[in-house]
Enzyme design. Structure first.
Site, PDB file in Angstrom:
ATOM      1  N   HIS A  17      98.415 -35.536 -30.214  1.00 44.06           N
ATOM      2  CA  HIS A  17      98.260 -36.340 -29.055  1.00 44.06           C
ATOM      3  C   HIS A  17      97.108 -35.514 -28.244  1.00 44.06           C
ATOM      4  CE1 HIS A  17     100.994 -39.277 -30.439  1.00 44.06           C
ATOM      5  NE2 HIS A  17     101.947 -38.248 -30.660  1.00 44.06           N
TER       6      HIS A  17
ATOM      7  N   CYS B 235     101.117 -36.870 -36.602  1.00 44.84           N
ATOM      8  CA  CYS B 235     101.208 -38.204 -36.925  1.00 44.84           C
ATOM      9  C   CYS B 235      99.550 -38.514 -37.245  1.00 44.84           C
ATOM     10  CB  CYS B 235     101.151 -38.856 -35.536  1.00 44.84           C
ATOM     11  SG  CYS B 235     101.371 -40.643 -35.711  1.00 44.84           S
TER      12      CYS B 235
ATOM     13  N   GLU C  99      92.103 -44.734 -44.023  1.00 40.59           N
ATOM     14  CA  GLU C  99      92.622 -46.124 -43.554  1.00 40.59           C
ATOM     15  C   GLU C  99      91.366 -46.726 -42.583  1.00 40.59           C
ATOM     16  OE1 GLU C  99      96.652 -45.947 -41.475  1.00 40.59           O
ATOM     17  OE2 GLU C  99      97.127 -44.390 -42.731  1.00 40.59           O
TER      18      GLU C  99
ATOM     19  N   HIS D 275     107.148 -41.805 -43.118  1.00 42.69           N
ATOM     20  CA  HIS D 275     106.887 -41.087 -41.799  1.00 42.69           C
ATOM     21  C   HIS D 275     107.129 -41.699 -40.558  1.00 42.69           C
ATOM     22  CE1 HIS D 275     104.400 -39.371 -38.737  1.00 42.69           C
ATOM     23  NE2 HIS D 275     103.886 -40.485 -38.368  1.00 42.69           N
TER      24      HIS D 275
ATOM     25  N   GLY E  32      97.856 -40.047 -42.845  1.00 42.39           N
ATOM     26  CA  GLY E  32      97.191 -41.048 -43.342  1.00 42.39           C
ATOM     27  C   GLY E  32      95.749 -41.361 -42.747  1.00 42.39           C
TER      28      GLY E  32
HETATM   29  N1  GLN Z   1      99.828 -43.819 -41.513  1.00 48.61           N
HETATM   30  C1  GLN Z   1      99.364 -43.886 -40.067  1.00 48.61           C
HETATM   31  C2  GLN Z   1      98.379 -43.321 -39.684  1.00 48.61           C
HETATM   32  O1  GLN Z   1      98.085 -42.200 -39.946  1.00 48.61           O
HETATM   33  C3  GLN Z   1     100.829 -43.792 -39.346  1.00 48.61           C
HETATM   34  C4  GLN Z   1     100.785 -44.238 -37.939  1.00 48.61           C
HETATM   35  C5  GLN Z   1     101.958 -43.958 -36.970  1.00 48.61           C
HETATM   36  O2  GLN Z   1     102.767 -43.499 -37.367  1.00 48.61           O
HETATM   37  N2  GLN Z   1     102.144 -44.746 -36.108  1.00 48.61           N
HETATM   38  O3  GLN Z   1      97.655 -43.534 -38.362  1.00 48.61           O
HETATM   39 ZN    ZN Z   2     103.142 -41.429 -36.611  1.00 43.99          ZN
END
Ligand code: GLN
Ligand code: ZN
Length: 748
Positions: free
Chosen positions: A683, A715, A473, A630, A421
């Site tokens: 990360h 993520c 986002e 997710h 995202g």
């Molecule tokens: N859609 C969010 C992102 O991509 C999901 C964040 C998360 O899982 N903490 O940042």
């Molecule tokens: Zn995540």
């Protein structure tokens, strides 16, 4: 009638305007030197102590204030230094390096402090040489005395400290026994310096398995008793019930119990007479973790009950106030809402009102707080009607049928690729948002910037060759605050920060009233992104469980009702996106697992309600609309059935660091819904290699049906640099391309 006393367990470190964070980060950035840092922190500590003193507490805590984390302080006190950092001088830099890592060595692990959003630094026992280092606690205690604050030292107890640590070859019991003489020395020094009592935090005594370490707990407290310390020790617990019969049998002056988050069991045991009247009761009656004004009348009756059970009653918050913001004084809020709120200082004021009522027969403040509370409960924004039954909680057709419809419509290739995202929240993105928030640029300028950024990243994603795209986002500061700002019933404060870990603070929105969707939240950005490409753009929402978990929740309604209200609002947004032509909608639930209650007996109920809310939010769409979710963790063991029950068409999860575990979790269930595996760790700045990704995919394909399988990063990518993202995603797509071309024997 005996008099009652008032106390506190801990105060927010951050300062009213996050002075603590600023001081520490300035030091890290070399903008101030060590003496300046120490001076600024001493000033802040002083301010915190004096602020608490204003509320006439019988005793104010010291030892809760810290340079980073109070568990790490305890590790340093007892010389429990991670092996890779041993041999260095014991100073601030060592402390910060253990907490944050440095060029040579990784940091110690951070783990959630019970079921809060605070994270502590995990003590490491490998090859340690426990001994007593600088007695910082004693210094702080003496400092409080020097400014005429009547204080009690706070220290995390040996059982909790050892239980929360890791490494080393000794057993739990051996570690505790090693520490006991050191603890004794510290406790004795505090008693010698005049401490009337010492608050020993032992929150592990509320956990499911606490019966298994009762023996060593008894050994520890008998040891302190033999040293003549028992009259000065209070075992403090919080966040759940204890086994009161057991605790009552320990030789200590008093017991600290939580009467807010105990599900009624601590009170029940008190009523059953399980507390010896001669033990002091440190009763947590004001919620230390939430931001609501107390139902002061109910607290009064609670005190009435508790007074029958002990000859010495001390009332206090249910836990450290570390978990709430400092003061409402700095906020400019509508009075009708402010009346219902209570931050750290207001909570101490509530205790003071009760103290005055009981000890001085002075009901003025009590009456005032009661009137405010009553007015707030009757506000119209808290009494909306909902028709939960009018919204679907199951999809129209089962997954197999939906999948056919979705495949026909989306026509995606084998092993479809996507991301989670967010794309980089670059300095530029953050600067534009800050400028816009502070009215330095116009709405138009900001919108134009966002559009350009979306367009730029749509192009990047197309060039890389991803199959399902996202808008990135860029308009969101935080995945919960963003929705909090836009939904009715949420309040976003100016200074309502709470420490999450180290210098990191979060500002959870406050759900003060009934939640309602009043206007589209994400449709414009998503549609704009979709208008730029022929590939599907995934709508991106945060789910009801996560929004609730990362907000300050209401307590005047059952938790599930608030969660369902949020679910209805998200459902509106899902439908708005669908109506606008968006074909794939992702509803993130990263907080689902961390919201699990401390005690396992409540897990099933929690999960059932979480599943219901998620389905309320996502089931109303047509079969051909694809719902994704997710979660960014990999240990699904306990919750795998609930995850399956969400009935999401596709789930993307983190696995890059622990494939083995994941496969294990999936063994005892036939997971026949779409699943996207995080094939590299976002990360880390490290770019994965093609063979790593290929290998990860091939391994997973041995367990998971290829037709259900998606490929994605772990993520969101908001913390990464643009170059890193481009490179890593290119590697990902290249490896998928090759897999598509080769015939994989594992899949035929
Ligand atoms: N859609 C969010 C992102 O991509 C999901 C964040 C998360 O899982 N903490 O940042
Ligand atoms: Zn995540």
């Amino acid at each position: 009638m005996m008099t009652i006393q008032t106390s506190n367990l801990g105060f927010p470190r951050l300062g009213r305007k996050r002075e603590w964070k600023k001081a520490i980060e300035s030091y890290w950035a070399n903008k101030i030197d060590a003496p300046t840092l120490n001076q600024q922190l001493t000033d802040l500590h002083k301010e915190n102590l004096l602020l608490q003193k204003n509320y006439n507490l019988t005793s104010v805590p010291v030892g809760d204030f810290s340079l980073y984390d109070h568990i790490l302080d305890t590790s340093l006190l007892f010389n429990i230094i991670p092996e890779r950092f041993q041999g260095r001088a014991l100073d601030n830099d060592l402390l910060f390096d253990i907490a944050r890592g440095n060029k040579e060595h990784v940091a110690s692990a951070l783990i959630k402090w019970f079921n809060t959003n605070y994270h502590y630094i995990v003590p490491e026992w490998d090859n340690v040489e426990p001994k007593l280092n600088d007695n910082v606690l004693l210094e702080r205690f003496k400092y409080a005395q020097s400014i005429n604050v009547n204080a009690h030292p706070v220290i995390v107890g040996p059982i909790t400290f050892v239980k929360l640590s890791k490494g080393g070859s000794q057993s739990f019991e051996e570690k505790v026994n090693t520490l006991l003489p050191l603890y004794k020395e510290v406790l004795q020094s505090l008693v010698d310096a005049g401490a009337e009592y010492i608050q020993i935090d032992e929150p592990v005594l509320v956990e499911d398995d606490s019966a298994s370490f009762e023996d060593i707990t008894r050994t520890a407290y008998n040891y302190f008793d033999e040293a003549g310390l028992s009259n000065h020790l209070v075992i403090q617990t919080y966040f759940e019930r204890v086994n009161l019969k057991f605790l009552n049998s320990l030789p200590v002056k008093g017991l600290g119990l939580d009467f807010v988050h105990d599900n009624g069991y601590n009170l029940k045991q008190i009523k059953d007479g399980d507390l010896d009247k001669n033990k002091s009761l440190y009763a947590g009656i004001i919620d230390g973790r939430n931001v609501w004004a107390a139902d002061i009348e109910a607290k009064k009756s609670l005190i009435d009950t508790l007074q029958n059970a002990t000859n010495n009653l001390v009332i206090q918050p249910s836990s450290s106030l570390l978990h709430v913001p400092v003061s409402l004084d700095d906020e400019t809020l509508d009075e009708s809402i402010a009346e219902g709120l209570s931050f750290a200082t207001e909570k101490l004021d509530e205790l003071d009102a009760l103290r005055r009522l009981f000890n001085d027969d002075d009901s003025q403040k009590f009456d005032e707080l009661k009137a405010r509370y009553d007015r707030f409960q009757n506000q119209s924004f808290k009494n909306l009607e909902y028709d939960f039954d009018s919204v679907r909680t199951t999809r129209q057709s089962p997954f197999k049928v939906r999948k056919k419809a979705q495949d026909a419509r989306l026509n995606l290739p084998d092993l479809p690729t996507t991301t989670i995202g967010s794309f980089p929240q670059s300095q530029e993105v953050r600067k534009f948002r800050a400028d816009w928030k502070n009215n330095r640029i116009t709405d138009e300028d900001y919108k134009t910037f966002l559009k350009n950024e979306i367009a730029r990243w749509i192009k990047i994603q197309e060039d890389i060759g991803l199959d399902v795209l996202v808008h990135g986002e860029f308009e969101r500061n935080d995945m919960v605050e963003f929705f909090g700002e836009k939904l009715q019933g949420f309040l976003v404060t100016k200074y309502g920060w709470v420490q999450s870990y180290g210098s990191r603070a979060v500002k959870p929105p406050i759900i003060y009233g009934d939640v309602k969707w009043t206007e589209p939240l994400t449709v414009k950005e998503t549609l704009y992104a979709q208008s730029l490409t022929d590939r599907p753009v995934k709508g991106m929402l945060t789910g009801p469980v996560t929004i609730l978990n990362w907000s300050f929740e209401r307590v005047d309604l059952p938790r599930e009702t608030v969660q369902d209200q949020i679910a209805l609002a998200i459902n509106e947004e899902v439908l708005a996106l669908e109506k606008a032509g968006i074909q794939i909608i992702q509803v993130d639930e990263p907080a689902l697992r961390e919201g699990l209650p401390l005690r396992s007996e409540y897990h099933e109920d929690y999960l059932n309600k979480a599943v219901r809310s998620f389905k309320l939010a996502t089931s109303s769409v047509a079969d051909e609309t694809q719902i994704h979710t997710h979660m960014c963790y990999s240990q699904f063991g306990q919750i795998i059935h609930a995850i399956y029950d969400l009935d999401a068409d596709v789930i993307s999860i983190e696995t890059s660091r622990s494939h083995g575990d994941l496969i294990k979790d999936f063994e005892d269930i036939t997971y026949d819904l779409g699943i996207g595996l995080g094939v590299y760790d976002i990360h880390s700045p490290r770019i994965p290699t093609e063979s790593e990704i290929t290998e990860a995919i091939n391994r997973a394909l041995q367990e998971i049906d290829r037709s259900l399988f998606w490929v994605n990063p772990d993520c969101g990518l908001k913390t990464r640099k643009e170059d890193e993202v481009r490179e890593a995603l290119t590697v990902l797509v290249n490896s998928v391309d090759k897999l598509r071309k080769s015939t994989n024997p594992a899949t035929v």
